[in-house]
Design a protein around this motif. Structure first.
Motif, PDB file in Angstrom:
ATOM      1  N   LYS A  54       0.857  -1.125   0.098  1.00 35.64           N
ATOM      2  CA  LYS A  54       0.097   0.004   0.006  1.00 35.64           C
ATOM      3  C   LYS A  54       0.890   1.269  -0.047  1.00 35.64           C
ATOM      4  O   LYS A  54       0.744   2.267  -0.607  1.00 35.64           O
ATOM      5  CB  LYS A  54      -0.792   0.092   0.994  1.00 35.64           C
ATOM      6  N   LYS A  68      -6.308  -3.427  -9.354  1.00 30.41           N
ATOM      7  CA  LYS A  68      -7.808  -3.447  -9.795  1.00 30.41           C
ATOM      8  C   LYS A  68      -8.214  -2.079 -10.686  1.00 30.41           C
ATOM      9  O   LYS A  68      -9.108  -2.127 -11.333  1.00 30.41           O
ATOM     10  CB  LYS A  68      -8.819  -3.483  -8.658  1.00 30.41           C
ATOM     11  N   THR A  69      -7.360  -0.751 -10.330  1.00 28.46           N
ATOM     12  CA  THR A  69      -7.769   0.351 -11.213  1.00 28.46           C
ATOM     13  C   THR A  69      -6.943   0.432 -12.298  1.00 28.46           C
ATOM     14  O   THR A  69      -7.298   1.364 -13.108  1.00 28.46           O
ATOM     15  CB  THR A  69      -7.203   1.537 -10.076  1.00 28.46           C
ATOM     16  N   ASP A  78       0.204  -3.639  -5.063  1.00 26.46           N
ATOM     17  CA  ASP A  78      -1.093  -3.661  -4.269  1.00 26.46           C
ATOM     18  C   ASP A  78      -2.292  -3.935  -5.124  1.00 26.46           C
ATOM     19  O   ASP A  78      -2.503  -3.426  -6.076  1.00 26.46           O
ATOM     20  CB  ASP A  78      -1.396  -1.922  -3.630  1.00 26.46           C
ATOM     21  N   ASP A  79      -3.160  -4.908  -4.215  1.00 30.29           N
ATOM     22  CA  ASP A  79      -4.411  -5.145  -4.866  1.00 30.29           C
ATOM     23  C   ASP A  79      -5.058  -3.925  -5.823  1.00 30.29           C
ATOM     24  O   ASP A  79      -5.959  -4.260  -6.824  1.00 30.29           O
ATOM     25  CB  ASP A  79      -5.218  -6.338  -4.181  1.00 30.29           C
ATOM     26  N   GLU A  80      -5.507  -3.126  -4.868  1.00 27.87           N
ATOM     27  CA  GLU A  80      -6.151  -1.962  -5.121  1.00 27.87           C
ATOM     28  C   GLU A  80      -5.704  -1.321  -6.353  1.00 27.87           C
ATOM     29  O   GLU A  80      -6.322  -0.704  -7.413  1.00 27.87           O
ATOM     30  CB  GLU A  80      -6.405  -0.989  -4.172  1.00 27.87           C
ATOM     31  N   LYS A 118       1.072   6.101  -7.424  1.00 32.58           N
ATOM     32  CA  LYS A 118       0.010   6.744  -7.790  1.00 32.58           C
ATOM     33  C   LYS A 118       0.412   8.316  -7.919  1.00 32.58           C
ATOM     34  O   LYS A 118       0.018   8.993  -8.944  1.00 32.58           O
ATOM     35  CB  LYS A 118      -0.966   6.494  -6.933  1.00 32.58           C
TER      36      LYS A 118
END
Length: 159
Positions: free
Chosen positions: A57, A119-120, A114-116, A64
């Motif tokens: 994370k 996913k994005t 990170d999985d999130e 990001k």
């Protein structure tokens, strides 16, 4: 076309730096390439699953911040699509034709992504079913991007 490679960790090995420099130079006639390194988080030797999630994370937050607004995001993911070079070139060409002008390829650290964040992503790419060190994945990705541009342009290189 603007392409960013956003990778966790710094390259240390001379042979990887030389290979990346060579393919960066070759790619310069096809795209505006930027390689961005974000600092990796230190992981303890006996890392718990909760610590692993937290580290990924933190690394994802750094990634990001470096993704340009409006960029088409491609993550390198073991569960992503596994195209051969010709199909990957066709996929890239289709993205370009659809109006994509800025792409960010994301390479995680030794723990992955990170999985999130995964996913994005707009597209999930698996370079191979083989496991590579994440630093070597940068070189492989650059070579494949160069190969794709040569295929798209109909130039000799790919056999």
């Amino acid at each position: 076309m603007k392409i960013s490679i956003i990778a966790v960790g710094r390259l240390k090995e001379k042979y990887l730096k030389e290979g990346i420099a060579e393919y960066s130079k070759r790619l310069s006639r096809f795209c505006d390439l930027e390689i961005i390194e974000v600092e990796d988080e230190q992981a303890p030797d006996n890392i718990s699953p909760a610590q692993e999630v937290q580290i990924k994370k933190k690394e994802a937050e750094k990634i990001k911040k470096r993704i340009k607004e409006g960029s088409f995001v491609v993550v390198l993911d073991l569960n992503g699509e596994k195209p051969d070079s010709v199909r990957f070139a066709k996929k890239l060409e289709a993205f370009f034709i659809s109006g994509v002008s800025t792409m960010s390829f994301i390479i995680g650290g030794s723990l992955g992504l990170d999985d999130e964040l995964v996913k994005t992503a707009n597209y999930r790419l698996c370079l191979s079913e083989l496991t590579f060190p994440h630093q070597l994945a940068r070189l492989i990705l650059l070579e494949q991007l160069f190969r794709c541009f040569k295929i798209i342009k109909g130039e000799t290189y790919h056999k």
